[in-house]
Scaffold this motif. Structure first.
Motif, PDB file in Angstrom:
ATOM      1  N   SER A  88      -6.137   9.287   9.485  1.00  0.00           N
ATOM      2  CA  SER A  88      -5.575   9.563  10.811  1.00  0.00           C
ATOM      3  C   SER A  88      -4.658   8.446  11.297  1.00  0.00           C
ATOM      4  N   HIS A  89      -4.643   7.318  10.595  1.00  0.00           N
ATOM      5  CA  HIS A  89      -3.791   6.193  10.994  1.00  0.00           C
ATOM      6  C   HIS A  89      -2.374   6.353  10.455  1.00  0.00           C
ATOM      7  N   ARG A  90      -1.407   5.902  11.229  1.00  0.00           N
ATOM      8  CA  ARG A  90       0.005   5.916  10.805  1.00  0.00           C
ATOM      9  C   ARG A  90       0.240   4.938   9.657  1.00  0.00           C
ATOM     10  N   LEU A  91      -0.537   3.886   9.618  1.00  0.00           N
ATOM     11  CA  LEU A  91      -0.500   2.913   8.525  1.00  0.00           C
ATOM     12  C   LEU A  91      -1.787   3.082   7.743  1.00  0.00           C
ATOM     13  N   ARG A  92      -1.648   3.371   6.472  1.00  0.00           N
ATOM     14  CA  ARG A  92      -2.834   3.689   5.673  1.00  0.00           C
ATOM     15  C   ARG A  92      -2.778   2.966   4.339  1.00  0.00           C
ATOM     16  N   PHE A  93      -3.916   2.427   3.936  1.00  0.00           N
ATOM     17  CA  PHE A  93      -4.038   1.748   2.656  1.00  0.00           C
ATOM     18  C   PHE A  93      -4.801   2.638   1.691  1.00  0.00           C
ATOM     19  N   ILE A  94      -4.274   2.736   0.488  1.00  0.00           N
ATOM     20  CA  ILE A  94      -4.913   3.511  -0.567  1.00  0.00           C
ATOM     21  C   ILE A  94      -5.277   2.499  -1.650  1.00  0.00           C
ATOM     22  N   TYR A  95      -6.546   2.455  -1.985  1.00  0.00           N
ATOM     23  CA  TYR A  95      -7.037   1.457  -2.929  1.00  0.00           C
ATOM     24  C   TYR A  95      -7.230   2.069  -4.315  1.00  0.00           C
ATOM     25  N   THR A  96      -6.625   1.430  -5.310  1.00  0.00           N
ATOM     26  CA  THR A  96      -6.804   1.892  -6.680  1.00  0.00           C
ATOM     27  C   THR A  96      -8.213   1.509  -7.142  1.00  0.00           C
ATOM     28  N   PRO A  97      -8.765   2.270  -8.074  1.00  0.00           N
ATOM     29  CA  PRO A  97     -10.089   1.911  -8.606  1.00  0.00           C
ATOM     30  C   PRO A  97     -10.033   0.544  -9.289  1.00  0.00           C
ATOM     31  N   ARG A  98     -11.167  -0.115  -9.327  1.00  0.00           N
ATOM     32  CA  ARG A  98     -11.235  -1.421 -10.008  1.00  0.00           C
ATOM     33  C   ARG A  98     -10.810  -1.269 -11.470  1.00  0.00           C
TER      34      ARG A  98
END
Length: 158
Positions: A88-98
């Motif tokens: 829902s945030h305009r700024l979003r972080f997507i984390y790659t798997p370890r």
């Protein structure tokens, strides 16, 4: 990622959470009203209190963020990552798997930088190194044909 361009390079002598948050803020300023998706690995500086506060400020989130190490969104790296990846945030972080840096296009780009520039070079100063990297970024942006295209199809089935 959409264009294959390095949008807002920042080079500094350290890699602290403040440095990363400053880089994100600098990148956002290139298009302050846009929705941004940042693909990162799970390094602690990519899930920091400073970053949570930056996203809350930039997204005009007024709720109490809690206290680092104790409560709320700031309680742990897990709660901070959940806040930062909230769709829902305009700024979003997507984390790659370890252990999957090959999924992160900037990691692929860093590998190219190392192979084509850094591995064979000799630098006389940090200023010279910085100039070389910035020149490589400009060169890479001029020649870019867009984002990387993966050719790996997965393991073959017998």
């Amino acid at each position: 990622m959409a264009t294959g361009q390095v949008v807002s390079p920042s080079l500094g002598p350290t890699r602290t959470e403040a440095d990363f948050a400053a880089h994100i803020a600098q990148t956002i300023q290139t298009d302050p009203e846009a929705a941004w998706f940042f693909v990162t690995d799970q390094l602690n500086t990519h899930q920091s209190e400073t970053l949570v506060r930056l996203v809350a400020e930039q997204c005009s989130i007024q709720e109490d963020l809690g206290s680092k190490g104790k409560s709320g969104h700031l309680a742990s790296m897990k709660t901070r990552a959940a806040f930062l990846s909230d769709p829902s945030h305009r700024l979003r972080f997507i984390y790659t798997p370890r252990h999957s840096s090959w999924l992160n296009q900037i990691e692929i780009w860093f590998s190219i930088l190392v192979r084509r520039l850094l591995a064979r070079a000799s630098w006389t100063s940090l200023t010279h190194l910085r100039e070389g990297i910035l020149a490589f970024i400009a060169y890479s942006n001029r020649l870019s044909n867009g984002p990387f295209h993966w050719t790996y199809k997965g393991p073959s089935r017998l």
